[in-house]
Scaffold this active site. Structure first.
Site, PDB file in Angstrom:
ATOM      1  N   ASP A 284      24.641  16.862 -14.982  1.00  0.00           N
ATOM      2  CA  ASP A 284      23.169  16.377 -14.462  1.00  0.00           C
ATOM      3  C   ASP A 284      23.382  15.944 -13.081  1.00  0.00           C
ATOM      4  O   ASP A 284      24.237  15.120 -12.800  1.00  0.00           O
ATOM      5  CB  ASP A 284      22.953  15.123 -15.520  1.00  0.00           C
ATOM      6  CG  ASP A 284      21.147  15.200 -15.547  1.00  0.00           C
ATOM      7  OD1 ASP A 284      20.713  15.747 -16.387  1.00  0.00           O
ATOM      8  OD2 ASP A 284      20.500  14.429 -14.667  1.00  0.00           O
ATOM      9  N   ARG A 289      20.503   8.946 -14.654  1.00  0.00           N
ATOM     10  CA  ARG A 289      20.523   9.812 -15.987  1.00  0.00           C
ATOM     11  C   ARG A 289      22.177   9.829 -16.485  1.00  0.00           C
ATOM     12  O   ARG A 289      22.248   9.768 -17.496  1.00  0.00           O
ATOM     13  CB  ARG A 289      19.885  11.066 -15.966  1.00  0.00           C
ATOM     14  CG  ARG A 289      18.240  11.085 -15.693  1.00  0.00           C
ATOM     15  CD  ARG A 289      17.635  12.148 -15.677  1.00  0.00           C
ATOM     16  NE  ARG A 289      18.013  13.373 -16.501  1.00  0.00           N
ATOM     17  CZ  ARG A 289      17.356  13.569 -17.725  1.00  0.00           C
ATOM     18  NH1 ARG A 289      16.280  12.684 -17.787  1.00  0.00           N
ATOM     19  NH2 ARG A 289      17.620  14.506 -18.332  1.00  0.00           N
ATOM     20  N   ASP A 311      24.646  19.656 -10.044  1.00  0.00           N
ATOM     21  CA  ASP A 311      23.759  20.594 -10.030  1.00  0.00           C
ATOM     22  C   ASP A 311      24.523  21.628 -10.808  1.00  0.00           C
ATOM     23  O   ASP A 311      25.485  22.215 -10.374  1.00  0.00           O
ATOM     24  CB  ASP A 311      22.789  21.016  -9.082  1.00  0.00           C
ATOM     25  CG  ASP A 311      21.836  22.184  -9.315  1.00  0.00           C
ATOM     26  OD1 ASP A 311      21.814  22.400 -10.426  1.00  0.00           O
ATOM     27  OD2 ASP A 311      21.081  22.236  -8.549  1.00  0.00           O
ATOM     28  N   CYS A 383      11.773  22.012 -24.655  1.00  0.00           N
ATOM     29  CA  CYS A 383      10.694  21.412 -25.591  1.00  0.00           C
ATOM     30  C   CYS A 383       9.460  21.907 -24.903  1.00  0.00           C
ATOM     31  O   CYS A 383       8.391  21.023 -24.680  1.00  0.00           O
ATOM     32  CB  CYS A 383      11.021  20.052 -25.366  1.00  0.00           C
ATOM     33  SG  CYS A 383      10.988  19.263 -23.748  1.00  0.00           S
TER      34      CYS A 383
END
Length: 490
Positions: A284, A289, A311, A383
């Site tokens: 990440d 995060r 990345d 999502c």
């Protein structure tokens, strides 16, 4: 004070483009995420009104050390919410200026010829707070001023249930069921249908009809302070979010990449499927995060996982470190249009330009993932409800790779399938609040084609070991008792 500081930090992050409202709230470290989510959302809804109030009352000129974002959340709660209940010196500061702020609010109402706070909002914002949050999947109390009661926020009973994934790295389903029964919950056995999940109420729970280690509680159930959650024995994770790792289904000992891993729920699920045997590489780009993910994975008892603040597009597939990677879970950044908890500060609809940009990134990252030389199986998920980010991305990438990879049926017994009109779209899986009682979701399973190989499996190994209804088990039948693991509570 922690609430207002956290809310101001989320507002600042939104202004800097550091992420969406939901991700910034959940990565804030603030323990009461619903309270924080509500405060930030309502502050955003009243943003134009608050800016005029601050200008008219000259608050920022009078208090030069007061950041604009903090001023907004303080003034929102002071005038439109339930009143300041914390805040220390900032609370005292806001109250010193209360008379001027209230006078300016009264002048605004006179100028606009309205009597209610809500009537000051632009037409697209001028809906009741309760109605807005009900559409977003929440059922808050509403104060006499029209503001939200931030201490009484609870998920709407008519929305998605509370799903609880048992963390098999620390315990087993039978032990968790026994624990909840001792806490006064009534276990109703395995669900026979999605309709049965809708009838849950009170302190009752079921075993999910599709996923073997998923328990289902009524939507209003709050388990954030439960011993099992704080100790990492259970993970609060939406059912749709459990599907990617379940359908990737790497065997113990596999090398796996979780390409866009934070906050780490899917990563911990992968580790449980691997039984902590093998290697997970989790990437990440956001340092906060990654820190959050590290905390979650540690609490869940995950080992054999290398976290990298990097990345995924910069990872070299030819690096010998990844020469044994056979499985990749790819859940890239998307519009989030399937999330039922999107608040009034986030628009569910995305502009055509933004969707094109997201789809372009998603195609690049999927192409990159397929370039790992030892890759055998990949799950692509979002999502999002938008075909541009889902079926269209998969179709474009498969066309580029020719016969090297193919779609395999993802969970054939799942009721919702892909919607695009291309060969193989029916192999993709979709989820929605209305049809599957989950967040909106899309998933595709890709496998490398091997000349002369047998047809790819339509279900992961985990599903074969745990038959679905109609596959060696009558729908609604009680699950077979499994050998108990560690006893962690007396």
């Amino acid at each position: 004070m922690a609430l207002y500081s956290a809310a101001a930090a989320v507002l600042a992050g939104l202004e800097r483009g550091e992420g969406g409202l939901k991700s910034l709230v959940y990565n804030s470290g603030f323990p009461h995420v619903r309270q924080l989510y509500a405060l930030v959302s309502e502050t955003l809804r009243y943003a134009s009104v608050l800016e005029k109030l601050l200008d008219g009352a000259a608050l920022l000129q009078a208090e030069k050390k007061l950041a604009p974002q903090l001023a907004k959340v303080l003034v929102y709660d002071l005038l439109f919410g339930k009143g300041l209940k914390c805040g220390g010196r900032w609370k005292a500061l806001a109250r010193r200026h209360r008379a001027r702020l209230e006078a300016e609010l009264a002048r605004m109402k006179v100028r606009h010829k309205v009597s209610r706070n809500e009537d000051l909002l632009a037409p697209e914002k001028a809906v009741s707070a309760a109605g807005e949050w009900a559409r977003a999947g929440w059922a808050p109390c509403v104060g006499s001023s029209g503001g939200l009661c931030l201490t009484c926020l609870a998920p709407a009973a008519s929305q998605v249930p509370r799903y609880v994934r048992v963390n098999t790295l620390k315990t087993c389903v039978d032990d968790v069921i026994d624990f909840f029964k001792r806490q006064g919950y009534a276990y109703l056995g395995k669900a026979a249908s999605v309709e049965e999940l809708k009838t849950l109420s009170g302190k009752k729970f079921l075993l999910d009809l599709h996923l073997p280690e998923l328990l289902v509680f009524p939507s209003q159930t709050d388990l954030h302070d439960n011993l099992l959650y704080t100790s990492g024995h259970i993970i609060l994770q939406d059912k749709a979010s459990c599907l990617p790792a379940f359908l990737l289904s790497p065997v113990a000992g596999s090398h796996v990449i979780d390409a866009c891993a934070a906050p780490g729920n899917k990563t911990s699920h992968l580790a449980a499927i691997l039984k902590n045997k093998g290697q997970i590489f989790a990437f990440d780009v956001d340092p906060k995060r990654v820190a959050t993910m590290n905390t979650l994975l540690t609490r869940a008892g995950v080992t054999g996982c290398q976290l990298a603040q990097q990345d995924f597009l910069t990872v070299d597939p030819r690096d010998p470190k990844y020469s044994r990677v056979t499985h990749i879970l790819l859940d890239p950044s998307c519009s989030g249009s399937g999330m039922v908890t999107r608040g009034p500060g986030e628009e569910a609809a995305s502009s055509a330009e933004r969707l094109q940009a997201l789809a372009g990134f998603q195609r690049r990252v999927l192409n990159h993932a397929l370039s790992f030389p030892a890759l055998q199986r990949l799950v692509y998920s979002t999502c999002s409800l938008h075909q541009e980010e889902n079926e269209d991305v998969v179709q474009a990438v498969l066309q580029k790779w020719g016969l090297a990879f193919r779609l395999v049926p993802a969970f054939p017994s799942w009721p919702c399938r892909g919607v695009a009109a291309f060969s193989g779209a029916e192999s993709c899986l979709r989820a929605s609040p209305a049809e599957t009682l989950t967040h909106g979701f899309f998933l595709a399973v890709l496998e490398r084609c091997q000349e002369g190989a047998a047809a790819p499996s339509s279900l992961p190994a985990a599903a074969k070991e745990n038959p679905q209804p109609g596959e060696g088990m009558e729908p609604g039948a009680a699950p077979k008792k499994r050998k108990k693991k560690k006893q962690w509570v007396k």
